[in-house]
Design a protein around this motif. Structure first.
Motif, PDB file in Angstrom:
ATOM      1  N   VAL A   8       1.069  -0.812  -0.489  1.00 56.18           N
ATOM      2  CA  VAL A   8      -0.133  -0.198   0.371  1.00 56.18           C
ATOM      3  C   VAL A   8       0.965   1.311  -0.082  1.00 56.18           C
ATOM      4  O   VAL A   8       0.810   2.656  -0.892  1.00 56.18           O
ATOM      5  CB  VAL A   8      -0.914  -0.287   1.034  1.00 56.18           C
ATOM      6  N   ILE A 152      -6.993  -1.939  -3.612  1.00 60.06           N
ATOM      7  CA  ILE A 152      -7.402  -1.546  -2.382  1.00 60.06           C
ATOM      8  C   ILE A 152      -6.055  -0.847  -1.393  1.00 60.06           C
ATOM      9  O   ILE A 152      -4.924  -1.594  -1.107  1.00 60.06           O
ATOM     10  CB  ILE A 152      -8.172  -2.455  -1.949  1.00 60.06           C
ATOM     11  N   ILE A 153      -6.939  -0.254  -0.400  1.00 60.76           N
ATOM     12  CA  ILE A 153      -5.417   0.557   0.598  1.00 60.76           C
ATOM     13  C   ILE A 153      -6.141   0.306   1.759  1.00 60.76           C
ATOM     14  O   ILE A 153      -5.640   0.170   3.006  1.00 60.76           O
ATOM     15  CB  ILE A 153      -5.179   2.114   0.131  1.00 60.76           C
ATOM     16  N   SER A 154      -7.917  -0.178   1.628  1.00 60.15           N
ATOM     17  CA  SER A 154      -8.353  -0.784   3.367  1.00 60.15           C
ATOM     18  C   SER A 154      -9.571  -1.587   3.043  1.00 60.15           C
ATOM     19  O   SER A 154     -10.123  -1.191   2.207  1.00 60.15           O
ATOM     20  CB  SER A 154      -8.542   0.233   4.837  1.00 60.15           C
ATOM     21  N   SER A 155      -9.855  -2.423   3.619  1.00 60.54           N
ATOM     22  CA  SER A 155     -10.988  -3.315   3.138  1.00 60.54           C
ATOM     23  C   SER A 155     -11.751  -3.644   4.455  1.00 60.54           C
ATOM     24  O   SER A 155     -10.860  -4.249   5.261  1.00 60.54           O
ATOM     25  CB  SER A 155     -10.834  -4.324   2.802  1.00 60.54           C
ATOM     26  N   SER A 176      -6.399  -5.862   0.949  1.00 60.37           N
ATOM     27  CA  SER A 176      -5.217  -4.415   0.659  1.00 60.37           C
ATOM     28  C   SER A 176      -3.709  -5.432   0.308  1.00 60.37           C
ATOM     29  O   SER A 176      -3.104  -4.715   0.641  1.00 60.37           O
ATOM     30  CB  SER A 176      -5.422  -3.789   2.227  1.00 60.37           C
ATOM     31  N   ASN A 191      -6.403  -7.553  -4.724  1.00 56.07           N
ATOM     32  CA  ASN A 191      -6.387  -6.159  -4.441  1.00 56.07           C
ATOM     33  C   ASN A 191      -6.068  -4.851  -5.006  1.00 56.07           C
ATOM     34  O   ASN A 191      -6.251  -4.001  -4.783  1.00 56.07           O
ATOM     35  CB  ASN A 191      -4.967  -5.972  -3.319  1.00 56.07           C
ATOM     36  N   GLY A 206      -9.905   2.515  -1.814  1.00 54.28           N
ATOM     37  CA  GLY A 206      -9.081   2.590  -2.354  1.00 54.28           C
ATOM     38  C   GLY A 206      -8.342   3.646  -3.657  1.00 54.28           C
ATOM     39  O   GLY A 206      -8.866   4.899  -3.597  1.00 54.28           O
TER      40      GLY A 206
END
Length: 881
Positions: A8, A152-155, A176, A191, A206
């Motif tokens: 990320v 995606i950086i967090s989910s 992520s 991701n 994202g």
């Protein structure tokens, strides 16, 4: 670039962005200018000159041009030139009409594009999707359309449906974490989120790595065959009408030509007259006028806060017989406000209305105050609404129910929301079937607990304990009955009621949802009110008057739904409310029998909505259905008119809908139905006008042939009549305002023909009278001699034109011509004045007299012309047809 392989932080650094600040507006503007808008290149539109030449592809225009060459070959150069000029003017009108329609539809398409929630200058803001740039931090939530390719950086429980790209129908869970594999197909890039896919569950954040034609969808855009635009049912019926008219025109033309030749008229003259008549019979401007009227009607709907995504919906709106409406935000104001809290076996009132100021009553000791604080803090944690603080100016964004909860907590103590004594570590998003949302949180000592909020009647079944006087106790049957009574009491006051529960957890790891949401500790109830819209009550009455049934469908408690429905006059006190539980035990046949007698459905699931729509359709209804969530999409798709919410609706719902409400207001649906009815009636008006005029032109020529008289109208005069008296007034009729009783008639049957309700008889009868009075005017003016023929033709020419221009006002109403203010349609007044202004030079300007074979008329002549022209309207005008 294989973004899925990078961590990320590596992705954020490479793209020059910041996870907590996003891009600055200046950098975003520079990237937008450099890379262009975030949109796929549209299918290439025809160039303007190709659109112009398209106007000459009409069969009758081609025949007319052939006749022009024959006229020129025979030395009739003036006729040939005039015919070419008239054809050019007609083609220019058609060209400009199509251009206007295309611009209107392009504007409509632009308005229907989704928005994106991005981080700019450290603040979350909503922007049009085409303004998203590489490096933008974008928030994704349940129901959103992914507007660009993203890493995606967090989910949180994020799953995205990517069938448009992969063919896989099941949503793909997203994480992520970087993926080390060298080569991965799209389906395995877990991701990444790709443009055009849909968020099925959960939420996440994202960072945009590609936009527009550089996205995966963009790279394969050349392989995507765009489906051709479908004609509306009305356009198909009019196309069929055109074929019938071509057949009739050929038969009538042949009769006129043969009769003229038999009477000794020159073959060339009769050939040209026959072709002119053929063109007169066929209203070649009709398709263009229909398209313009539909597109202008769509523009009027936009002004009334309704975006029509499909032109066919305009026609269907006029036939709508049932509107199935959600309660929250559509029939109500969507300004959820907490007004009552129940905890420690006691009710606490909340004042201040919708806003961040107010007070709490009845808190008599510190224990009660602490329990109120705990209820509000825990319920605020179990929310995803955003609190934005812009230099002390606090605003809230998100689901109205969650906004109301956070608003109540801020009223009590801002620290309940801002102090991070508990940290959210896991979430189980709201589900329409579970009717609840759960989060797992931890305190500073790493102790874990779950917090659950949702439908009280369902959560109470999952509860075994409660908090009383600050202590956890077993939930006795007596206490359970008291809580149920409180739920009933809140529902009877039309409150939307949310229960809040919690439960200590040993560890958040490897926990299933069943473990998190069972054996709960009851903390309290939150009662909120959403006042009915003032305009909704009037709109529902309009529906009743228009023969349209209103059905309220909601997930709320039956008593809450019933109270709101009664306040809006949807039901009376004795009428039944059916719940989702009732529906579960009903067979499809039973539901079909019941559905016509029910006006309120409560506690329903999206699956129930689908069954209700299908039952109504099986009973012959044309159904408009509202919805805003992902799970509403099937019902929206199946309904005849799917209506999605512009403010609160998900992109999935909007994609499945035919109509988008910009203000989420029930009254807007009714306004759109009225507009749809009016558009259809206006189309019938100008069909009536055009065809009656054409019938009159044909008959006056046929009568003259049968009476062995000279041609009362020359080809060039007929063409001028078509140009001057057809196009502009017909288009102006398409812009007419609704008649006063438009919404007091039952819905139009779906299969109703264009000529239904006596329209065919009106066309033939009025056309007959126009033909008769024009023929009589010609006969009375005709005396033997060349000068007499020119004079009689001028009288017939003017009588025909004026009769049609007076008749156009008659077409405005299905009653008497005197029933409507003649000045009520300013466009029609302008069109008629313009037609007369174009007509006068033809008889008073000497060069044009030579071309059109006319002579100057006196005041006495005009008096006779106006008297003859007004006869059909005077004869029919006093009757209520």
């Amino acid at each position: 670039m294989k973004w899925y392989k990078l961590s990320v932080n590596e992705v954020i650094n490479q793209l020059g962005s910041h996870a907590n600040f996003g891009l600055t507006e200046d950098i975003a503007a520079q990237r937008l200018k450099k890379n262009g808008s975030n949109q796929l290149t549209d299918q290439q539109k025809p160039l303007w000159f190709m659109l112009f030449f398209k106007q000459f592809q009409d069969f009758m225009v081609i025949v007319l041009l052939i006749a022009t060459f024959i006229a020129a070959y025979l030395g009739e150069f003036i006729d040939a030139i005039v015919i070419v000029i008239i054809v050019l003017i007609n083609s220019l009108l058609g060209f400009f009409q199509e251009q206007k329609a295309e611009r209107s539809l392009s504007k409509l398409k632009a308005m229907a594009t989704p928005n994106a929630f991005v981080l700019r200058n450290g603040h979350w803001v909503t922007i049009p999707s085409q303004h998203v740039v590489i490096g933008d931090i974008v928030k994704l939530k349940n129901g959103d359309r992914v507007v660009a390719d993203m890493r995606i950086i967090s989910s949180t429980q994020l799953a995205i449906e990517e069938s448009a790209l992969t063919g896989e129908t099941l949503p793909i869970q997203k994480t992520s974490q970087a993926i080390e594999t060298q080569q991965l197909n799209i389906a395995d890039q877990t991701n990444m989120a790709f443009m055009g896919s849909m968020v099925a569950t959960g939420h996440g954040i994202g960072i945009v790595v590609a936009t527009g034609m550089q996205t995966m969808v963009g790279q394969i855009a050349d392989l995507i065959v765009q489906a051709p635009s479908q004609k509306t049912p009305l356009e198909k019926r009019l196309q069929h009408l055109g074929k019938v008219l071509i057949f009739i025109s050929l038969v009538l033309t042949a009769l006129v030509v043969l009769a003229g030749v038999w009477q000794g008229q020159p073959l060339y003259q009769m050939f040209l007259a026959g072709i002119s008549l053929a063109v007169a019979v066929i209203p070649e401007g009709l398709p263009a006028i229909v398209t313009v009227v539909l597109s202008l009607g769509v523009q009027r709907m936009i002004k009334r806060k309704a975006i029509v995504r499909k032109l066919s919906a305009v026609e269907t709106l006029g036939s709508t017989s049932v509107i199935c409406s959600d309660k929250t935000g559509t029939l109500t104001e969507n300004k959820m406000t907490v007004v009552e809290l129940f905890t420690n076996n006691k009710s606490f009132q909340v004042s201040g209305g919708y806003g961040l100021t107010g007070s709490f009553t009845n808190a008599t000791n510190q224990v009660e105050s602490d329990m109120l604080n705990q209820l509000l803090m825990y319920s605020s944690l179990c929310c995803n609404a955003e609190m934005l603080d812009n230099n002390g100016n606090i605003t809230l964004q998100g689901d109205p129910t969650e906004v109301a909860i956070i608003m109540a907590a801020l009223k009590k103590d801002q620290q309940l929301v801002e102090a991070k004594t508990l940290t959210k570590v896991k979430e189980f998003p709201f589900d329409a079937n579970r009717k609840r949302m759960s989060v797992v949180v931890k305190d500073r000592n790493n102790h874990y607990m779950s917090i659950v909020k949702g439908a009280p009647d369902l959560l109470l079944d999952c509860t075994s304990k409660l908090t009383l006087n600050g202590q956890v106790q077993s939930l006795s049957q007596q206490m359970k009955r008291q809580i149920q009574q409180q739920i009933e009491s809140m529902a009877n006051q039309a409150y939307r009621t949310i229960a809040v529960c919690m439960k200590p957890l040993p560890s958040p790891h490897a926990l299933k949802i069943e473990q998190v949401e069972s054996q709960l500790i009851f903390m309290g109830l939150i009662g909120m009110v959403d006042p009915p819209r003032r305009e909704a009550k009037l709109a529902i009455k309009q529906c009743k008057d228009a023969g349209i049934k209103t059905i309220m469908i909601t997930g709320d408690h039956a008593k809450t739904a019933s109270a709101v429905a009664k306040s809006l006059d949807i039901i009376s006190s004795e009428q039944q409310v059916i719940t989702g539980q009732d529906l579960e035990v009903m067979s499809e046949e039973m539901l079909k029998q019941q559905v016509d007698h029910v006006h309120v459905f409560a506690r329903v699931t999206p699956k129930d909505k689908l069954r209700i729509v299908q039952a109504l359709q099986a009973n012959g209804h044309v159904v408009a259905m509202t919805g805003d969530g992902v799970n509403d999409a099937p019902a929206l798709k199946v309904s005849d008119i799917g209506v999605s919410m512009g403010k609160t609706g998900t992109d999935v719902a909007k994609e499945a809908s035919d109509l988008i409400l910009l203000d989420d207001n029930f009254a807007t649906i009714v306004g759109a139905v009225e507009e749809g009815r009016n558009i259809y009636e206006n189309i019938r008006k100008f069909i009536r006008y055009l065809l009656a005029s054409n019938v009159g032109e044909i008959l006056v020529m046929l009568f003259a042939m049968l009476a062995a008289l000279p041609l009362p109208l020359l080809p060039v005069q007929i063409l001028w009549v078509n140009l001057v008296t057809d196009g502009l007034p017909a288009l102006a009729l398409g812009l007419d305002r609704p008649e006063r009783d438009l919404m007091q008639h039952p819905p139009r049957p779906v299969k109703e023909g264009v000529f239904a309700r006596g329209l065919g008889i009106k066309i033939v009868s009025r056309g007959l009278f126009i033909g008769v009075i024009t023929f009589l005017a010609f006969v009375m003016a005709f005396q033997n001699g060349a000068q007499s023929v020119a004079y009689a033709r001028t009288i017939a020419f003017m009588t025909l034109v004026m009769a049609q221009l007076i008749h156009v006002f008659d077409c405005r109403s299905h009653r008497s011509v005197f029933d409507r203010n003649p000045f009520g349609n300013k466009y029609l007044i302008i069109a008629v004045i313009s037609s007369i202004a174009l007509l006068l030079p033809v008889i008073y300007f000497e060069p044009l007299q030579i071309i059109f074979h006319t002579v100057a008329l006196t005041g006495t002549d005009w008096l006779g012309i106006l008297l003859f022209s007004a006869l059909p309207t005077l004869l029919f005008g006093f009757t209520r047809r």
